[in-house]
Design a protein around this motif. Structure first.
Motif, PDB file in Angstrom:
ATOM      1  N   ARG A  32       0.732  -1.214  -0.064  1.00 47.20           N
ATOM      2  CA  ARG A  32       0.058   0.120   0.184  1.00 47.20           C
ATOM      3  C   ARG A  32       0.843   1.271   0.012  1.00 47.20           C
ATOM      4  O   ARG A  32       0.508   2.331  -0.282  1.00 47.20           O
ATOM      5  CB  ARG A  32      -1.023  -0.097   1.195  1.00 47.20           C
ATOM      6  N   GLN A  33       2.128   0.950   0.246  1.00 43.98           N
ATOM      7  CA  GLN A  33       2.855   2.132   0.262  1.00 43.98           C
ATOM      8  C   GLN A  33       3.145   3.277  -1.066  1.00 43.98           C
ATOM      9  O   GLN A  33       2.952   4.436  -0.585  1.00 43.98           O
ATOM     10  CB  GLN A  33       4.419   1.741   0.380  1.00 43.98           C
ATOM     11  N   ASP A  34       3.105   2.659  -2.096  1.00 47.17           N
ATOM     12  CA  ASP A  34       3.071   3.492  -3.380  1.00 47.17           C
ATOM     13  C   ASP A  34       1.859   4.424  -3.375  1.00 47.17           C
ATOM     14  O   ASP A  34       1.650   5.569  -3.559  1.00 47.17           O
ATOM     15  CB  ASP A  34       3.194   2.831  -4.662  1.00 47.17           C
ATOM     16  N   ALA A  35       0.661   3.689  -3.010  1.00 43.36           N
ATOM     17  CA  ALA A  35      -0.659   4.512  -3.242  1.00 43.36           C
ATOM     18  C   ALA A  35      -0.723   5.503  -2.208  1.00 43.36           C
ATOM     19  O   ALA A  35      -1.201   6.521  -2.326  1.00 43.36           O
ATOM     20  CB  ALA A  35      -1.739   3.486  -3.044  1.00 43.36           C
ATOM     21  N   LEU A  36      -0.345   5.202  -0.813  1.00 39.49           N
ATOM     22  CA  LEU A  36      -0.373   6.072  -0.012  1.00 39.49           C
ATOM     23  C   LEU A  36       0.621   7.381  -0.217  1.00 39.49           C
ATOM     24  O   LEU A  36       0.328   8.571   0.035  1.00 39.49           O
ATOM     25  CB  LEU A  36       0.280   5.189   1.503  1.00 39.49           C
TER      26      LEU A  36
END
Length: 113
Positions: free
Chosen positions: A70-74
């Motif tokens: 979820r890091q990139d979307a965050l």
């Protein structure tokens, strides 16, 4: 689910100019399941170089707990919502921790769509 030695959990650090901005960003990231939890730490003093000059300012620090998937979307959402021209978004791998807490982070950030 992550285990205590599994680095899938991330801690993302970001600074904000004021409390209302920090609260709004934190709430949006948790509401959108991009973060399991965001700690809002007021009263930090930042000294940094920006556009050739050394700047000083009071800021609010966000400690954002998420997962690697979820890091990139965050980070993309943070960049969209953030008022700074260049917001801080620094991710650190969690290489240890309480297994139940790491599992909880993964559960709270699961993309059900």
């Amino acid at each position: 689910m992550p285990t205590p030695t599994d680095p899938r959990v991330r801690l993302v650090l970001s600074t904000c100019p004021d409390a209302p901005t920090a609260e709004a960003l934190a709430a949006a990231l948790v509401d959108e399941r991009l973060a399991a939890c965001v700690n809002v730490l007021p009263g930090i003093r930042s000294i940094y170089r920006w556009q050739g000059a050394v700047e000083r300012g009071e800021e609010i620090l966000l400690l954002i707990k998420t997962t690697a998937d979820r890091q990139d979307a965050l980070v993309a959402r943070l960049a969209t919502l953030h008022p700074y021209e260049l917001p801080e978004a620094l991710a650190v791998e969690a290489v240890g921790g309480l297994a139940a807490y790491l599992d909880w982070v993964a559960e709270q950030t699961r993309d059900d769509e």
